[in-house]
Design a protein around this motif. Structure first.
Motif, PDB file in Angstrom:
ATOM      1  N   LYS A  88       0.651  -1.344  -0.043  1.00  0.00           N
ATOM      2  CA  LYS A  88       0.030   0.008   0.062  1.00  0.00           C
ATOM      3  C   LYS A  88       0.975   1.215  -0.033  1.00  0.00           C
ATOM      4  O   LYS A  88       0.203   2.277  -0.122  1.00  0.00           O
ATOM      5  CB  LYS A  88      -1.023   0.029   1.164  1.00  0.00           C
ATOM      6  CG  LYS A  88      -2.015  -1.125   1.134  1.00  0.00           C
ATOM      7  CD  LYS A  88      -3.164  -0.495   0.375  1.00  0.00           C
ATOM      8  CE  LYS A  88      -4.328  -1.530   0.473  1.00  0.00           C
ATOM      9  NZ  LYS A  88      -5.331  -0.856  -0.339  1.00  0.00           N
ATOM     10  N   TYR A 118      -2.459   1.702  11.803  1.00  0.00           N
ATOM     11  CA  TYR A 118      -3.038   0.772  12.642  1.00  0.00           C
ATOM     12  C   TYR A 118      -4.251   0.182  11.441  1.00  0.00           C
ATOM     13  O   TYR A 118      -4.838   0.817  10.819  1.00  0.00           O
ATOM     14  CB  TYR A 118      -3.709   1.143  13.710  1.00  0.00           C
ATOM     15  CG  TYR A 118      -2.798   1.266  14.855  1.00  0.00           C
ATOM     16  CD1 TYR A 118      -2.715  -0.084  15.435  1.00  0.00           C
ATOM     17  CD2 TYR A 118      -2.498   2.502  15.555  1.00  0.00           C
ATOM     18  CE1 TYR A 118      -1.616   0.314  16.579  1.00  0.00           C
ATOM     19  CE2 TYR A 118      -1.524   2.455  16.372  1.00  0.00           C
ATOM     20  CZ  TYR A 118      -1.183   1.503  17.001  1.00  0.00           C
ATOM     21  OH  TYR A 118      -0.407   1.511  18.373  1.00  0.00           O
ATOM     22  N   ASP A 119      -4.302  -1.180  11.684  1.00  0.00           N
ATOM     23  CA  ASP A 119      -5.496  -1.884  11.257  1.00  0.00           C
ATOM     24  C   ASP A 119      -6.141  -2.943  12.150  1.00  0.00           C
ATOM     25  O   ASP A 119      -5.519  -3.781  12.463  1.00  0.00           O
ATOM     26  CB  ASP A 119      -5.366  -2.554   9.859  1.00  0.00           C
ATOM     27  CG  ASP A 119      -6.576  -3.088   9.148  1.00  0.00           C
ATOM     28  OD1 ASP A 119      -7.615  -2.337   9.189  1.00  0.00           O
ATOM     29  OD2 ASP A 119      -6.314  -4.038   8.653  1.00  0.00           O
ATOM     30  N   GLN A 120      -7.562  -2.563  12.673  1.00  0.00           N
ATOM     31  CA  GLN A 120      -8.025  -3.584  13.571  1.00  0.00           C
ATOM     32  C   GLN A 120      -7.049  -3.740  14.743  1.00  0.00           C
ATOM     33  O   GLN A 120      -6.687  -4.917  15.158  1.00  0.00           O
ATOM     34  CB  GLN A 120      -8.276  -5.017  12.802  1.00  0.00           C
ATOM     35  CG  GLN A 120      -9.043  -4.929  11.674  1.00  0.00           C
ATOM     36  CD  GLN A 120      -9.566  -6.254  11.137  1.00  0.00           C
ATOM     37  OE1 GLN A 120      -9.196  -7.301  11.338  1.00  0.00           O
ATOM     38  NE2 GLN A 120     -10.411  -6.156  10.158  1.00  0.00           N
ATOM     39  N   TYR A 123       1.045  -1.449  11.792  1.00  0.00           N
ATOM     40  CA  TYR A 123       1.636  -1.915  10.559  1.00  0.00           C
ATOM     41  C   TYR A 123       2.777  -1.011  10.076  1.00  0.00           C
ATOM     42  O   TYR A 123       3.776  -1.483   9.225  1.00  0.00           O
ATOM     43  CB  TYR A 123       0.708  -2.165   9.400  1.00  0.00           C
ATOM     44  CG  TYR A 123      -0.164  -3.438   9.340  1.00  0.00           C
ATOM     45  CD1 TYR A 123       0.177  -4.728   9.084  1.00  0.00           C
ATOM     46  CD2 TYR A 123      -1.565  -3.274  10.033  1.00  0.00           C
ATOM     47  CE1 TYR A 123      -0.751  -5.638   9.174  1.00  0.00           C
ATOM     48  CE2 TYR A 123      -2.322  -4.295  10.121  1.00  0.00           C
ATOM     49  CZ  TYR A 123      -1.986  -5.480   9.776  1.00  0.00           C
ATOM     50  OH  TYR A 123      -2.807  -6.632   9.902  1.00  0.00           O
ATOM     51  N   PHE A 131      -4.711   3.500   3.211  1.00  0.00           N
ATOM     52  CA  PHE A 131      -4.495   2.114   3.914  1.00  0.00           C
ATOM     53  C   PHE A 131      -5.805   1.588   4.398  1.00  0.00           C
ATOM     54  O   PHE A 131      -6.017   0.522   4.436  1.00  0.00           O
ATOM     55  CB  PHE A 131      -3.528   2.419   4.935  1.00  0.00           C
ATOM     56  CG  PHE A 131      -2.866   1.131   5.426  1.00  0.00           C
ATOM     57  CD1 PHE A 131      -1.842   0.265   4.962  1.00  0.00           C
ATOM     58  CD2 PHE A 131      -3.524   0.473   6.547  1.00  0.00           C
ATOM     59  CE1 PHE A 131      -1.559  -0.782   5.393  1.00  0.00           C
ATOM     60  CE2 PHE A 131      -3.010  -0.765   7.138  1.00  0.00           C
ATOM     61  CZ  PHE A 131      -2.022  -1.349   6.467  1.00  0.00           C
TER      62      PHE A 131
END
Length: 326
Positions: free
Chosen positions: A201, A296-298, A302, A326
């Protein structure tokens, strides 16, 4: 010999000359307050972890015992009969100078209590100031060895500087410990898994951020790092500031290192706050003003995106535009 002698039950006590005086006399008030300062220094010594600071306090405590002997001596004929001399004052001044060289300047009034040890030193300092006032009052009534009030004056200055040095060393050590814990690398395979989404990404995020910067008419630098703070991709727009190259990267790194937006870190580095002094650690890489955002994701971190080139608010807007992809 028993601790209690009953010789003071009538409110009188003996000086070193065996002269009997009332316990509330100016001379007894003076050396009693010095004794109080000595006890407060003992409390500080018990709370300090650094051996060099403990040694300074221990040596001064021994000198205060000698100083109190001078205060309890009302009939000395000449200066040779006293124990505290100008040499003791010179030693304190040299010690103050050496401590001033190692402490971080603080151009504001200090509020005691940042650490337990420094709070105890500040307590000892204020008691020493009171002891100095008691000695000045005594000197207006009776003879006092000239170096005694000067020693107490310099001692209060020394305790102030020592408190700041001890306080700053402890705060830096605590912050360094926290940062090291945050920066522990993700183990082997997990590191590769966390890097993968950022790698796929990153280009899109940089393009989106660059598009926003061009809309605003500002030449900027954008950087993306992975969860370990390692650079993934960085782009510098034409005519952007040279300084923005390192600032953008360090903002992205800081967002990952502290796991928070750099604008949030800015409010935590002021005196008395949780991260006070952190910007002086980690080789100066931690940037504590806006423009860096964690990715951040969930709930999984990252990486981070950093932007530099405009005002703080403009950098944040561009970073958010990149993060949105993202």
């Amino acid at each position: 010999m028993k601790v209690y002698t009953k010789t003071g039950d009538a409110g009188l006590t003996s000086l070193l000359s065996k002269e009997r005086v009332y316990k509330d006399s100016a001379r007894v008030q003076a050396y009693g307050t010095v004794d109080e300062a000595n006890a407060a220094m003992g409390l500080a010594k018990s709370l300090i972890e650094k051996d060099w600071a403990k040694e300074i306090i221990h040596n001064i405590q021994a000198e205060l015992i000698a100083l109190n002997a001078d205060l309890a001596t009302a009939e000395a004929v000449n200066n040779a009969d006293f124990r505290i001399s100008p040499n003791h004052i010179n030693s304190l001044e040299k010690l103050i100078d050496s401590l001033e060289e190692r402490r971080i300047p603080q151009p504001y009034f200090v509020t005691p209590g940042s650490t337990a040890a420094s709070a105890a030193l500040d307590l000892a300092r204020t008691i020493t100031r009171r002891a100095e006032r008691c000695v000045v009052a005594l000197g207006r009534q009776e003879r006092v060895s000239a170096p005694v009030p000067l020693y107490l004056n310099r001692l209060s200055d020394l305790l102030f500087v020592l408190a700041r040095c001890v306080e700053q060393e402890e705060l830096v050590a605590n912050i360094t410990k926290k940062v090291r814990g945050i920066l522990e690398p993700v183990p082997g395979n997990d590191r590769e898994k966390l890097s993968l989404p950022v790698l796929t990404k990153a280009r899109q995020m940089i393009d989106a951020a660059g598009h926003k910067a061009r809309e605003m008419g500002i030449a900027m630098v954008m950087a993306i790092v992975d969860a370990n703070g390692t650079l993934v991709v960085q782009e510098r727009m034409d005519n952007s500031l040279l300084a923005s190259v390192s600032l953008a990267l360090d903002k992205a790194y800081t967002a990952v290192a502290l796991r928070m937006p750099t604008e949030q870190a800015a409010s935590l580095v002021t005196p008395g706050q949780e991260l006070y002094g952190i910007n002086t650690t980690h080789h100066g890489r931690l940037v504590v003003f806006g423009g860096g955002l964690p990715i951040y994701d969930q709930g999984i971190l990252y990486g981070g995106i950093g932007v530099s080139g405009g005002s703080v608010d403009q950098d944040i807007l561009v970073a958010k535009a990149g993060l949105a992809v993202f």
